[in-house]
Design a protein around this motif. Structure first.
Motif, short mmCIF file in Angstrom:
data_model
loop_
_atom_site.label_atom_id
_atom_site.label_comp_id
_atom_site.label_asym_id
_atom_site.label_seq_id
_atom_site.Cartn_x
_atom_site.Cartn_y
_atom_site.Cartn_z
N UNK A 1 -0.24 13.41 10.40
CA UNK A 1 -1.67 13.29 10.16
C UNK A 1 -1.95 13.22 8.66
N UNK A 2 -3.02 12.49 8.31
CA UNK A 2 -3.43 12.41 6.92
C UNK A 2 -2.58 11.48 6.08
N UNK A 3 -1.87 10.54 6.74
CA UNK A 3 -0.96 9.63 6.02
C UNK A 3 -1.26 8.17 6.30
N UNK A 4 -2.50 7.87 6.74
CA UNK A 4 -2.97 6.51 6.97
C UNK A 4 -2.40 5.88 8.25
N UNK A 5 -1.65 6.62 9.01
CA UNK A 5 -1.07 6.08 10.23
C UNK A 5 -2.12 6.00 11.34
N UNK A 6 -3.02 6.99 11.43
CA UNK A 6 -4.00 7.03 12.50
C UNK A 6 -4.96 5.86 12.50
N UNK A 7 -5.50 5.51 11.34
CA UNK A 7 -6.40 4.35 11.26
C UNK A 7 -5.68 3.06 11.62
N UNK A 8 -4.43 2.96 11.16
CA UNK A 8 -3.63 1.77 11.45
C UNK A 8 -3.34 1.66 12.95
N UNK A 9 -2.95 2.77 13.57
CA UNK A 9 -2.65 2.77 15.00
C UNK A 9 -3.91 2.49 15.82
N UNK A 10 -5.02 3.08 15.43
CA UNK A 10 -6.27 2.82 16.16
C UNK A 10 -6.69 1.36 16.02
N UNK A 11 -6.53 0.80 14.84
CA UNK A 11 -6.82 -0.62 14.65
C UNK A 11 -5.96 -1.47 15.57
N UNK A 12 -4.68 -1.21 15.58
CA UNK A 12 -3.72 -1.97 16.40
C UNK A 12 -4.09 -1.85 17.87
#
Length: 177
Positions: A113-124
């Motif tokens: 968490x907090x490493x820009x992965x969540x926004x990227x995964x949600x976008x995908x």
């Protein structure tokens, strides 16, 4: 002890609603891969690893058969984010009637968490939800993608959905405990 839990239901009604997040830096080694073989054991691992500190409990009692029944449906997809080969999080797409797709679960393991992965995964995942009908015959074109989050989820969950273009369409507060 009783606590008030607020649940927000959010939606997109057009693929143009999606506001993509920036991808993590290439050196982070983040890849998103579909879990193509329905695996109750792997999905249960993801669910418990992501949801343990967010108090996810509704699937803990599911049998292997129930997991398999959920995962092995036309159009149902699980996408997993990996960082340098280690599972970092997942998103589940659950096609419903009349061109509606629910993001039934989404989240990251605490260490990611907090490493820009969540926004990227949600976008995908949201992008894939919009094109489910293109890949599965028999599914109607996607007209709506929706998700819910609650005050027990991570502190950035609601903001992440809003930044990706989801709009709140319902709010409920219930007392638990």
């Amino acid at each position: 002890m009783a606590i008030d839990v607020t649940t927000w239901s959010l939606e997109q009604t057009s693929s143009t609603d999606l506001d993509p997040a920036r991808e993590p830096a290439a050196e982070a080694g983040v890849k998103i891969v579909r879990a193509e073989v329905p695996s109750p054991e792997f999905s249960r691992f993801l669910y418990t690893a992501v949801g343990a500190d967010n108090d996810w409990t509704d699937r803990l009692e599911w049998s292997r058969e129930r997991w398999l029944g959920f995962l092995d449906r036309p159009g149902a997809e699980t996408w997993v984010a990996y960082e340098r080969g280690t599972p970092a999080g997942f998103i589940e797409l659950d096609p419903q009637d009349a061109g509606v797709v629910e993001i039934s679960y989404f989240g990251l393991l605490p260490a990611f968490r907090g490493r820009r992965i969540g926004g990227h995964l949600l976008t995908w995942g949201t992008g894939r939800a919009w094109d489910l009908a293109d890949r599965w015959s028999g599914l109607p074109p996607t007209k709506r993608v929706w998700v819910h989050t609650c005050s027990k989820d991570g502190p950035h969950a609601l903001d992440n959905y809003r930044r990706r273009g989801f709009r709140v369409f319902d709010v409920k507060t219930e007392t638990e405990g």
